[in-house]
Write a protein that holds these residues in place. Sequence first.
Motif, PDB file in Angstrom:
ATOM      1  N   GLU A  77      -4.758  -4.302  59.168  1.00  0.00           N
ATOM      2  CA  GLU A  77      -3.353  -3.884  59.328  1.00  0.00           C
ATOM      3  C   GLU A  77      -2.859  -3.343  58.002  1.00  0.00           C
ATOM      4  N   ILE A  78      -2.194  -2.198  58.068  1.00  0.00           N
ATOM      5  CA  ILE A  78      -1.645  -1.595  56.848  1.00  0.00           C
ATOM      6  C   ILE A  78      -0.273  -1.014  57.165  1.00  0.00           C
ATOM      7  N   LYS A  79       0.634  -1.095  56.216  1.00  0.00           N
ATOM      8  CA  LYS A  79       1.994  -0.605  56.446  1.00  0.00           C
ATOM      9  C   LYS A  79       2.076   0.907  56.286  1.00  0.00           C
ATOM     10  N   GLY A  80       2.987   1.494  57.046  1.00  0.00           N
ATOM     11  CA  GLY A  80       3.148   2.939  57.042  1.00  0.00           C
ATOM     12  C   GLY A  80       3.482   3.545  55.694  1.00  0.00           C
ATOM     13  N   ASP A  81       4.112   2.760  54.813  1.00  0.00           N
ATOM     14  CA  ASP A  81       4.440   3.324  53.499  1.00  0.00           C
ATOM     15  C   ASP A  81       3.356   3.042  52.469  1.00  0.00           C
ATOM     16  N   GLN A  82       2.242   2.485  52.911  1.00  0.00           N
ATOM     17  CA  GLN A  82       1.097   2.364  51.998  1.00  0.00           C
ATOM     18  C   GLN A  82       0.260   3.636  52.125  1.00  0.00           C
TER      19      GLN A  82
END
Length: 198
Positions: A84-89
């Motif tokens: 899982e990774i955040k959209g702003d990463q």
Amino acid sequence: MIKIGRNDPCPCGSGKKYKKCCYNDAEKNSKIERAQKKAETKEDLIKFINEKIAVYVFKVELISMFVRQKDFEWDKNGIWRIIEIKGDQTLSDFHMAIQNAFNWDNDHMYSFFLSNKKWDRMTEYSGNPIEAEGDDLEIRDMGLRVSKKIKYLFDYGDELEHEIQLKRIMEEPDLTILYPRIIKENGTAPLQYGDYDE
Ligand SMILES: [Zn+2]
């Protein structure tokens, strides 16, 4: 791109002038500037400012590499991680997450091929352990749709080849979690340099 004058009302809705409000707050202002770049209309501007940061859930599977490890058995259900990774990463944050997920040494060049075709220069983002083309490309700006596949190649000599697939997008992050993170995994990855050539 939409223009906001310093004397215009602040787009955050405070009622103050922009120059007396978010303009002076680095964090809020970077959010506004980002929205400003993407927006074509005033409505879009507000939408982008209020946009929640989604979480992207990817399956990353090691599909081939040269294995030097003696007696290594490739898991019959595959060697994969759900990340899982955040959209702003960024794409280079994603690279680091993959390195950690498979215990690679981050000691070679790598490339993402957005067309999922190895060596497709037109859709390539590459990097090395120091710097990457994808350093400021945020995951949410890549126009990804669920089931999209991407190729990730690490080490152009040994060609550790990974297939990435976007499994789902969650509307907002869990604020108690540090992203990126691995939520599921299968199969032990081979040692990058094996166990008998040292
Ligand atoms: Zn403001």
